[in-house]
Design an enzyme around this catalytic site. Structure first.
Site, PDB file in Angstrom:
ATOM      1  N   LYS A 157       0.735  -0.922  -0.145  1.00  0.00           N
ATOM      2  CA  LYS A 157      -0.437   0.320   0.173  1.00  0.00           C
ATOM      3  C   LYS A 157       0.607   1.572   0.148  1.00  0.00           C
ATOM      4  O   LYS A 157       0.389   2.121  -0.939  1.00  0.00           O
ATOM      5  CB  LYS A 157      -0.647  -0.181   1.254  1.00  0.00           C
ATOM      6  CG  LYS A 157      -1.553  -1.120   1.347  1.00  0.00           C
ATOM      7  CD  LYS A 157      -3.024  -1.297   2.848  1.00  0.00           C
ATOM      8  CE  LYS A 157      -4.190   0.115   2.088  1.00  0.00           C
ATOM      9  NZ  LYS A 157      -4.866  -0.489   1.156  1.00  0.00           N
ATOM     10  N   GLU A 211     -10.070  -2.094   0.880  1.00  0.00           N
ATOM     11  CA  GLU A 211      -9.743  -3.891   1.603  1.00  0.00           C
ATOM     12  C   GLU A 211     -10.270  -4.478   2.149  1.00  0.00           C
ATOM     13  O   GLU A 211      -9.289  -4.003   3.627  1.00  0.00           O
ATOM     14  CB  GLU A 211      -7.748  -4.056   0.569  1.00  0.00           C
ATOM     15  CG  GLU A 211      -6.934  -3.245  -0.364  1.00  0.00           C
ATOM     16  CD  GLU A 211      -7.867  -3.801  -1.537  1.00  0.00           C
ATOM     17  OE1 GLU A 211      -8.394  -4.674  -1.892  1.00  0.00           O
ATOM     18  OE2 GLU A 211      -7.838  -3.129  -2.467  1.00  0.00           O
TER      19      GLU A 211
HETATM   20  P1  NAD Z   1      -9.260  -4.240  12.120  1.00  0.00           P
HETATM   21  O1  NAD Z   1     -10.225  -2.731  10.906  1.00  0.00           O
HETATM   22  O2  NAD Z   1     -10.070  -4.542  13.328  1.00  0.00           O
HETATM   23  O3  NAD Z   1      -8.531  -3.024  11.683  1.00  0.00           O
HETATM   24  C1  NAD Z   1      -7.588  -2.187  10.530  1.00  0.00           C
HETATM   25  C2  NAD Z   1      -6.724  -1.329  10.972  1.00  0.00           C
HETATM   26  O4  NAD Z   1      -7.350  -0.370  11.282  1.00  0.00           O
HETATM   27  C3  NAD Z   1      -5.733  -1.691  12.325  1.00  0.00           C
HETATM   28  O5  NAD Z   1      -4.526  -0.433  12.301  1.00  0.00           O
HETATM   29  C4  NAD Z   1      -5.930  -1.288  13.463  1.00  0.00           C
HETATM   30  O6  NAD Z   1      -5.614  -0.064  13.877  1.00  0.00           O
HETATM   31  C5  NAD Z   1      -6.590   0.414  12.655  1.00  0.00           C
HETATM   32  N1  NAD Z   1      -8.187   1.234  13.010  1.00  0.00           N
HETATM   33  C6  NAD Z   1      -9.552   0.550  13.439  1.00  0.00           C
HETATM   34  N2  NAD Z   1     -10.177   1.681  13.887  1.00  0.00           N
HETATM   35  C7  NAD Z   1      -9.800   2.403  13.214  1.00  0.00           C
HETATM   36  C8  NAD Z   1     -10.553   4.307  13.230  1.00  0.00           C
HETATM   37  N3  NAD Z   1     -11.736   4.076  13.707  1.00  0.00           N
HETATM   38  N4  NAD Z   1      -9.826   5.075  12.963  1.00  0.00           N
HETATM   39  C9  NAD Z   1      -9.118   4.458  11.632  1.00  0.00           C
HETATM   40  N5  NAD Z   1      -7.996   3.042  11.760  1.00  0.00           N
HETATM   41  C10 NAD Z   1      -8.600   2.103  12.692  1.00  0.00           C
HETATM   42  O7  NAD Z   1      -9.204  -5.591  11.305  1.00  0.00           O
HETATM   43  P2  NAD Z   1      -8.150  -6.369  11.335  1.00  0.00           P
HETATM   44  O8  NAD Z   1      -8.531  -6.716  12.656  1.00  0.00           O
HETATM   45  O9  NAD Z   1      -6.549  -5.499  11.671  1.00  0.00           O
HETATM   46  O10 NAD Z   1      -8.104  -7.129  10.196  1.00  0.00           O
HETATM   47  C11 NAD Z   1      -8.583  -8.189   9.804  1.00  0.00           C
HETATM   48  C12 NAD Z   1      -9.888  -8.066   8.582  1.00  0.00           C
HETATM   49  O11 NAD Z   1      -8.447  -7.130   7.514  1.00  0.00           O
HETATM   50  C13 NAD Z   1      -9.960  -9.187   7.712  1.00  0.00           C
HETATM   51  O12 NAD Z   1     -12.038  -8.443   7.446  1.00  0.00           O
HETATM   52  C14 NAD Z   1      -9.389  -9.657   6.460  1.00  0.00           C
HETATM   53  O13 NAD Z   1     -10.543  -9.647   5.662  1.00  0.00           O
HETATM   54  C15 NAD Z   1      -9.089  -7.926   6.106  1.00  0.00           C
HETATM   55  N6  NAD Z   1      -8.165  -7.962   5.175  1.00  0.00           N
HETATM   56  C16 NAD Z   1      -8.410  -7.743   4.166  1.00  0.00           C
HETATM   57  C17 NAD Z   1      -7.589  -7.626   3.355  1.00  0.00           C
HETATM   58  C18 NAD Z   1      -7.803  -7.322   1.694  1.00  0.00           C
HETATM   59  O14 NAD Z   1      -6.535  -7.300   0.958  1.00  0.00           O
HETATM   60  N7  NAD Z   1      -8.999  -7.259   0.505  1.00  0.00           N
HETATM   61  C19 NAD Z   1      -5.725  -7.726   3.346  1.00  0.00           C
HETATM   62  C20 NAD Z   1      -5.875  -8.531   4.956  1.00  0.00           C
HETATM   63  C21 NAD Z   1      -6.623  -7.897   5.587  1.00  0.00           C
END
Ligand code: NAD
Length: 492
Positions: free
Chosen positions: A178, A267
């Protein structure tokens, strides 16, 4: 996510030694290490009692400092020519290759994916991500043409500071994928890694300084999403938001993007189908189904809904079970381990709760369905749902839990594959190339693989349909996202 521990005063220790590797616990802002008065714990899924580090937990003040730094960094970096930017990106790629072993080990300790896969695949791909975008931006040609007695020039202007927010699974590979296009396009970057796996980003920060980016070009801020993450995405000086994570978080970030009128890519999660037709190479398909357990299913692209032509269901299931039983759950540093542990204790709870609800709802556990005593593993699990509406079929578990369904016709296979609100990826097994094309193109997903998995030319678009995402990354698509296009019309 993790609780923040308020330290009495001052900053967290700057560096810790983990298995002989020195890791900073601080942010990187303006090429300087900056601390915070609060910290959060990073623990290892190899042994949940093993605390690796107390990492600086940024707050609104940290976010403000990082964005100010990125504004300054943008002024310097956006003035670099594409060739000059490409040279720095290539230096960073070389440094990643040089430090591959350390990055791979730290990431394995921090989030549990197998060390061999980290070394050979995911960290190596981090370097490839930067090289790919160095090549692409160098080859980016300005469009010019004459029309209506005028000369038209389309300029791609760097957009400004970009905030990149990443999830905890395979964080090094995902972050670099990214960040590389944002930097290549001439934007400065603030990367906020997930609080469950912050450490490999800190090693990357050391390399950023060594590679020679101007201060403020590439900043890394650690901390809790709802705090420093929310502050970063809400700052109106930020001109691009690039997010990978869950749909729930995307909704929050999308609201901040709307408020500041900032382009936003997301994503998100997936619930891919792995569709096996009667004419498939059954051994290969069964091996691929069992492969979905390898990273404990913590892969957004996983084919977690196994769908098999009813004519071969019994034979397929026997082969699938044989491949599943050959798996070895163990320490991810050991190359004989084939199933990684679950990354975080809270996530292990989530997975167990999903399976318990499925059991209660009347879905049939075909195999697995239990935690593994004394470890962070959950058994590879297969569930035959009572109905296609079952939660276990419709929602992403993100764990080693697959569902098993059968179909009677090609149309039914397509209908089942398209029957969730997600649309990230799917896998099709058939020896009929025409069917691969026909079925593949009817599946609503950003990527469909036929008789293979996870292979992709990095210039191809990548992203999700439905709630699996907004926008496309990959190749030119990500460069376009990180640029503002200008049309200049000069009279002849
Ligand atoms: P998450 O959404 O909980 O967290 C992702 C990121 O967002 C973390 O860095 C977190 O600190 C941040 N975050 C959380 N709340 C926020 C807010 N209010 N403002 C700004 N940032 C915030 O996701 P996760 O549990 O870390 O990851 C798992 C998910 O990611 C699964 O759904 C998985 O399928 C998805 N994923 C998608 C891809 C893709 O390429 N499509 C790749 C890997 C993982």
């Amino acid at each position: 996510m993790n609780d923040v521990n308020q330290t009495p005063a001052g900053f967290a220790d700057e560096r810790v030694e983990i298995e002989g590797i020195s890791v900073s616990t601080r942010h990187l802002i303006g090429n300087e290490r900056v601390g915070s008065s609060a910290t959060f714990e990073s623990r290892s899924p190899i042994d949940w009692n093993w605390k690796l580090a107390d990492v600086a937990a940024g707050d609104a003040e940290t976010a403000d400092l990082a964005v100010s730094s990125a504004v300054e960094g943008f002024a310097a970096w956006s003035a670099f020519s594409p060739a000059e930017r490409a040279a720095v990106l290539r230096r960073l790629a070389d440094l990643i290759d040089e430090h591959n072993d350390d990055i791979a080990l730290i990431e394995t300790l921090d989030m549990g994916f197998r060390h061999q896969s980290m070394r050979e695949r995911l960290v190596a791909r981090g370097a490839v991500n930067f090289r790919t975008y160095a090549d692409l931006v160098e080859g980016w040609e300005q469009e010019e043409w004459d029309a209506k007695n005028t000369h038209h020039i389309v300029q791609r202007m760097p957009a400004g500071p970009a905030v990149v927010i990443t999830p905890w699974n395979a964080p090094f590979m995902l972050s670099t994928w990214k960040v590389a296009p944002a930097l290549a396009a001439g934007n400065s970057v603030i990367l906020k890694p997930a609080e469950w796996s912050p450490l490999s980003a800190s090693l990357l920060a050391d390399l950023v300084v060594e590679a020679g980016f101007p201060p403020g070009t590439f900043n890394i801020v650690q901390g809790i999403g709802e705090e420093v993450g929310a502050a970063l995405v809400s700052d109106p000086r930020v001109r691009r938001l690039s997010f990978t994570g869950s749909p729930a978080t995307a909704r929050h970030i999308g609201r901040a993007a709307a408020e500041n009128i900032v382009p936003f890519t997301a994503e998100l999660g997936g619930k891919g189908a792995l569709v096996v037709f009667a004419d498939a190479d059954l051994e290969a398909a069964a091996a691929k189904a069992a492969e979905q357990y390898e990273d404990s299913g913590q892969v957004c692209l996983a084919g977690s809904r196994i769908m098999v032509d009813q004519a071969i269901a019994e034979e397929f299931l026997a082969a699938f079970q044989r491949h599943t039983e050959a798996h070895v759950m163990g320490d991810p540093r050991d190359d004989t381990t084939s199933i990684a542990p679950v990354a975080h204790a809270d996530h292990l709870e989530n997975i167990a709760a999903f399976v318990d609800r499925a059991r209660t709802a009347g879905d049939r556990i075909v195999w697995g369905g239990q935690r593994v005593d004394g470890s962070m593993h959950y058994e590879p699990t297969l569930i035959e749902p009572a109905s296609n509406d079952s939660e276990i079929v419709q929602n992403e578990v993100f764990g080693p839990v697959l569902t098993f369904q059968t179909f009677a016709s090609e149309d039914e296979a397509v209908e089942l594959a398209n029957s969730t609100k997600y649309g990230l990826s799917s896998i099709v097994y058939t020896t009929d190339r025409e069917r691969a094309k026909r079925v593949g193109q009817q599946i609503r997903a950003g990527i469909v693989w036929a008789n293979t998995f996870l292979v992709r030319d990095l210039t191809a678009p990548f992203g999700g349909c439905g709630i699996s995402g907004i926008g496309r990354e990959g190749g030119q698509y990500a460069l376009e996202f990180h640029s503002d296009l200008q049309t200049l019309v000069i009279a002849d």
